[in-house]
Scaffold this active site. Structure first.
Site, PDB file in Angstrom:
ATOM      1  N   ARG A  33       0.785  -1.305   0.103  1.00  0.00           N
ATOM      2  CA  ARG A  33       0.095  -0.136   0.464  1.00  0.00           C
ATOM      3  C   ARG A  33       0.801   1.292  -0.041  1.00  0.00           C
ATOM      4  O   ARG A  33       1.866   1.331   0.659  1.00  0.00           O
ATOM      5  CB  ARG A  33      -0.919   0.118   1.388  1.00  0.00           C
ATOM      6  CG  ARG A  33      -1.357   1.030   1.652  1.00  0.00           C
ATOM      7  CD  ARG A  33      -2.758   1.426   1.075  1.00  0.00           C
ATOM      8  NE  ARG A  33      -3.785   2.484   0.829  1.00  0.00           N
ATOM      9  CZ  ARG A  33      -4.229   3.163   0.050  1.00  0.00           C
ATOM     10  NH1 ARG A  33      -4.576   2.466  -0.779  1.00  0.00           N
ATOM     11  NH2 ARG A  33      -5.419   3.927   0.506  1.00  0.00           N
ATOM     12  N   HIS A  35       5.869   3.961   6.550  1.00  0.00           N
ATOM     13  CA  HIS A  35       6.211   5.260   8.072  1.00  0.00           C
ATOM     14  C   HIS A  35       6.450   4.659   9.350  1.00  0.00           C
ATOM     15  O   HIS A  35       6.078   3.140  10.031  1.00  0.00           O
ATOM     16  CB  HIS A  35       4.902   5.815   7.787  1.00  0.00           C
ATOM     17  CG  HIS A  35       4.139   6.387   6.325  1.00  0.00           C
ATOM     18  ND1 HIS A  35       4.839   7.014   5.376  1.00  0.00           N
ATOM     19  CD2 HIS A  35       3.294   5.539   5.152  1.00  0.00           C
ATOM     20  CE1 HIS A  35       5.051   7.591   4.429  1.00  0.00           C
ATOM     21  NE2 HIS A  35       3.691   6.791   4.167  1.00  0.00           N
ATOM     22  N   GLU A  47     -13.521 -20.550  27.915  1.00  0.00           N
ATOM     23  CA  GLU A  47     -12.294 -21.056  28.849  1.00  0.00           C
ATOM     24  C   GLU A  47     -11.599 -19.621  30.052  1.00  0.00           C
ATOM     25  O   GLU A  47     -10.775 -19.654  30.143  1.00  0.00           O
ATOM     26  CB  GLU A  47     -11.202 -21.386  28.110  1.00  0.00           C
ATOM     27  CG  GLU A  47     -11.575 -22.371  27.569  1.00  0.00           C
ATOM     28  CD  GLU A  47     -10.913 -23.945  26.919  1.00  0.00           C
ATOM     29  OE1 GLU A  47      -9.547 -23.547  28.189  1.00  0.00           O
ATOM     30  OE2 GLU A  47     -11.000 -23.988  26.522  1.00  0.00           O
TER      31      GLU A  47
HETATM   32  N1  COS Z   1      -7.922 -25.861  40.204  1.00  0.00           N
HETATM   33  C1  COS Z   1      -8.129 -27.496  41.495  1.00  0.00           C
HETATM   34  N2  COS Z   1      -8.575 -26.923  42.306  1.00  0.00           N
HETATM   35  C2  COS Z   1      -9.016 -25.862  42.904  1.00  0.00           C
HETATM   36  C3  COS Z   1      -8.211 -24.580  40.762  1.00  0.00           C
HETATM   37  C4  COS Z   1      -7.715 -25.674  40.536  1.00  0.00           C
HETATM   38  N3  COS Z   1      -6.797 -24.678  39.648  1.00  0.00           N
HETATM   39  N4  COS Z   1      -8.811 -23.506  41.416  1.00  0.00           N
HETATM   40  C5  COS Z   1      -9.575 -23.809  42.381  1.00  0.00           C
HETATM   41  N5  COS Z   1      -9.723 -24.498  42.720  1.00  0.00           N
HETATM   42  C6  COS Z   1     -10.671 -25.141  43.864  1.00  0.00           C
HETATM   43  C7  COS Z   1     -10.198 -24.282  45.553  1.00  0.00           C
HETATM   44  O1  COS Z   1      -8.871 -24.635  45.709  1.00  0.00           O
HETATM   45  C8  COS Z   1     -11.384 -24.496  46.255  1.00  0.00           C
HETATM   46  O2  COS Z   1     -11.321 -25.591  47.088  1.00  0.00           O
HETATM   47  P1  COS Z   1     -12.170 -25.800  48.752  1.00  0.00           P
HETATM   48  O3  COS Z   1     -13.048 -26.623  48.312  1.00  0.00           O
HETATM   49  O4  COS Z   1     -11.027 -26.680  49.493  1.00  0.00           O
HETATM   50  O5  COS Z   1     -11.834 -24.608  49.261  1.00  0.00           O
HETATM   51  C9  COS Z   1     -12.766 -24.524  44.979  1.00  0.00           C
HETATM   52  O6  COS Z   1     -11.807 -25.428  44.188  1.00  0.00           O
HETATM   53  C10 COS Z   1     -13.128 -23.099  45.251  1.00  0.00           C
HETATM   54  O7  COS Z   1     -12.056 -22.180  44.587  1.00  0.00           O
HETATM   55  P2  COS Z   1     -12.479 -21.143  44.253  1.00  0.00           P
HETATM   56  O8  COS Z   1     -13.163 -20.062  46.125  1.00  0.00           O
HETATM   57  O9  COS Z   1     -11.608 -20.303  43.638  1.00  0.00           O
HETATM   58  O10 COS Z   1     -13.834 -20.703  43.490  1.00  0.00           O
HETATM   59  P3  COS Z   1     -14.811 -19.656  42.882  1.00  0.00           P
HETATM   60  O11 COS Z   1     -15.783 -20.044  43.213  1.00  0.00           O
HETATM   61  O12 COS Z   1     -14.303 -18.404  43.338  1.00  0.00           O
HETATM   62  O13 COS Z   1     -14.575 -19.378  41.129  1.00  0.00           O
HETATM   63  C11 COS Z   1     -12.836 -19.052  39.240  1.00  0.00           C
HETATM   64  C12 COS Z   1     -13.445 -18.983  40.990  1.00  0.00           C
HETATM   65  C13 COS Z   1     -13.556 -17.625  39.185  1.00  0.00           C
HETATM   66  C14 COS Z   1     -11.384 -18.903  39.093  1.00  0.00           C
HETATM   67  C15 COS Z   1     -13.839 -20.258  38.641  1.00  0.00           C
HETATM   68  O14 COS Z   1     -15.122 -19.967  39.020  1.00  0.00           O
HETATM   69  C16 COS Z   1     -13.469 -19.877  37.192  1.00  0.00           C
HETATM   70  O15 COS Z   1     -12.877 -19.819  36.575  1.00  0.00           O
HETATM   71  N6  COS Z   1     -14.326 -19.556  36.494  1.00  0.00           N
HETATM   72  C17 COS Z   1     -14.736 -19.845  35.523  1.00  0.00           C
HETATM   73  C18 COS Z   1     -15.184 -20.391  34.519  1.00  0.00           C
HETATM   74  C19 COS Z   1     -14.839 -20.396  33.265  1.00  0.00           C
HETATM   75  O16 COS Z   1     -13.668 -20.810  33.055  1.00  0.00           O
HETATM   76  N7  COS Z   1     -15.825 -20.588  32.122  1.00  0.00           N
HETATM   77  C20 COS Z   1     -15.272 -21.168  30.747  1.00  0.00           C
HETATM   78  C21 COS Z   1     -16.390 -22.346  30.542  1.00  0.00           C
HETATM   79  S1  COS Z   1     -14.979 -23.261  29.760  1.00  0.00           S
HETATM   80  S2  COS Z   1     -15.280 -22.301  28.094  1.00  0.00           S
END
Ligand code: COS
Length: 388
Positions: free
Chosen positions: A267, A277, A362
């Site tokens: 271009r 540029h 995700e």
């Molecule tokens: N691996 C294993 N365990 C996990 C973990 C991981 N990566 N992350 C969290 N946990 C566990 C925690 O240790 C906690 O355990 P306990 O019950 O022993 O306390 C439990 O899971 C709950 O964790 P947390 O309190 O962090 O949960 P929340 O409800 O606050 O949610 C998020 C955490 C927001 C990170 C989660 O709900 C999430 O990933 N949301 C997005 C979902 C997503 O990606 N959706 C897309 C769909 S697929 S296309």
């Protein structure tokens, strides 16, 4: 030792995936995007070549490839078309919880289905009222004798309209929050209803459906891992799949940069190619460096998995940074094209639309930041659920 040089095998794998993207995906990508055409023949060819089901272990008929190999493949196929790669890669998301925590019988039956024929599986976590807040899901699974009865609705389900079976998350204890969720395998012929196919902004060749379960009965053995451990299985799954999504974002960004670079050399404005540029050069320089950084994060998050390390933090680094990079690079690629970038006849308009979903599915970029902030401020030990 840290060595970023690919082995001969990795180089060959990357070339094979690139060749497939160039010859089979690119020529139809913009056409399929226009009408949201389902890429059935590409699914069959990719399956035949072993570009699907890469993480299914060899004993169940899969390639047993490393996560790093998967990242190489995902970047190339997404460079071809990220919508088509979403269709090809979705089995990886649906099978990750099965490989991770399901019984031997379930693995043999359901992973075997995908490696014996070009069939698809879907991952069903999200619901109309439970997106980022997974624990608020309403779908229920009630145990009745040797069966579970499932009721509820799931949305934004990739390949939902074409899946042979579904990994479904449901409440087995309604009052226990995230500790009351379990994961199941639900075969489509158990009575899964596909309610509608979504008409999307980007990645239009992928199938995104709303599905529902009305008194769907499945054998009790279809429980993945232990009852009420589904939330952690879902989180562990996302740790395993976000590196691949990051690589897909890198593929989109790379495609957008290549188009922008080529266009900027052709271009002419103010008597010289616009690549002369500085305003354009700086955009290209940012694209190139951010793509490289995103790829390195994606690779690191994959290699950690291959080494058996917990990669939650780096996986969210990679997904967040690569997704935001894809969106920024695609936006700047449109800018390099100027007004032409806004026209469908030119390629970057599709990449701009495709890039947006990388910041959403995700786990949104905000959810990745939330995970990063928690892992950084209050690092916690997470016990892995025992494999069934
Ligand atoms: N691996 C294993 N365990 C996990 C973990 C991981 N990566 N992350 C969290 N946990 C566990 C925690 O240790 C906690 O355990 P306990 O019950 O022993 O306390 C439990 O899971 C709950 O964790 P947390 O309190 O962090 O949960 P929340 O409800 O606050 O949610 C998020 C955490 C927001 C990170 C989660 O709900 C999430 O990933 N949301 C997005 C979902 C997503 O990606 N959706 C897309 C769909 S697929 S296309």
């Amino acid at each position: 030792m840290v060595d970023f040089t690919l082995t001969d095998e990795q180089q060959a794998l990357r070339e094979m995936a690139h060749d497939f993207a160039e010859k089979e995906i690119r020529p139809v990508a913009w056409e399929y995007d226009k009408d949201g055409t389902w890429p059935q023949e590409i699914v069959e060819k990719a399956w035949e070549l072993g570009l699907m089901n890469t993480h299914i272990p060899e004993e169940y008929g899969g390639a047993g490839a490393s996560y790093f190999d998967g990242a190489l493949i995902e970047e190339e196929l997404s460079w071809g078309c990220s919508g088509i790669q979403t269709s090809l890669g979705c089995n990886g998301l649906a099978t990750a919880p099965v490989v991770y925590a399901a019984s031997e019988e379930l693995k043999k039956e359901y992973l075997g289905r995908l490696t014996e024929a070009p069939l698809l599986a879907s991952f069903c976590l999200t619901e109309p009222e439970a997106g980022s807040d997974v624990a608020s899901m309403r779908t229920t699974a009630v145990k009745q004798g040797d069966k579970y009865v499932i009721n509820g609705s799931k949305c934004f389900i990739t390949n939902g309209g074409y899946a042979n079976w579904y990994t479904v998350y449901a409440k087995t204890d309604k009052d226990a929050g995230h500790r009351g969720i379990s994961a199941f395998i639900v075969p489509r012929d158990a009575g899964v209803v596909v309610d509608k196919k979504e008409d999307k902004l980007g990645q239009r060749a992928s199938n995104t459906a709303t599905i529902s379960f009305n008194d769907v009965e499945i054998p009790a053995e279809n429980l993945i891992g232990e009852e009420n451990k589904g939330f952690k299985i879902a989180m562990a799954t996302l740790d395993r799949t976000r590196p691949g999504v990051a690589s897909m974002a890198v593929g989109i960004a790379r495609a957008a940069m290549e188009f922008a670079v080529n266009y900027s050399k052709e271009r002419v404005q103010f008597g010289v190619p616009i690549a002369m540029h500085q305003g354009i050069q700086f955009m290209i320089a940012d694209m190139a460096s951010e793509i490289e950084a995103a790829r390195l994060l994606a690779w690191k998050s994959a290699v950690m998995l291959d080494n058996g390390e917990r990669n939650t933090l780096v996986s969210s680094f990679a997904k967040r940074f690569a997704a935001d990079t894809a969106m920024k690079v695609a936006t700047d690629a449109v800018q390099v094209y100027g007004g032409y970038g806004f026209i469908k006849e030119y390629p970057v308009e599709k990449l701009f639309r495709d890039a947006k979903i990388m910041q959403l599915y995700e786990g949104t970029s905000q959810i990745q930041r939330l995970v990063i902030a928690r892992e950084t401020l209050v690092p916690r030990r997470i016990e892995e659920p025992a494999a069934a």
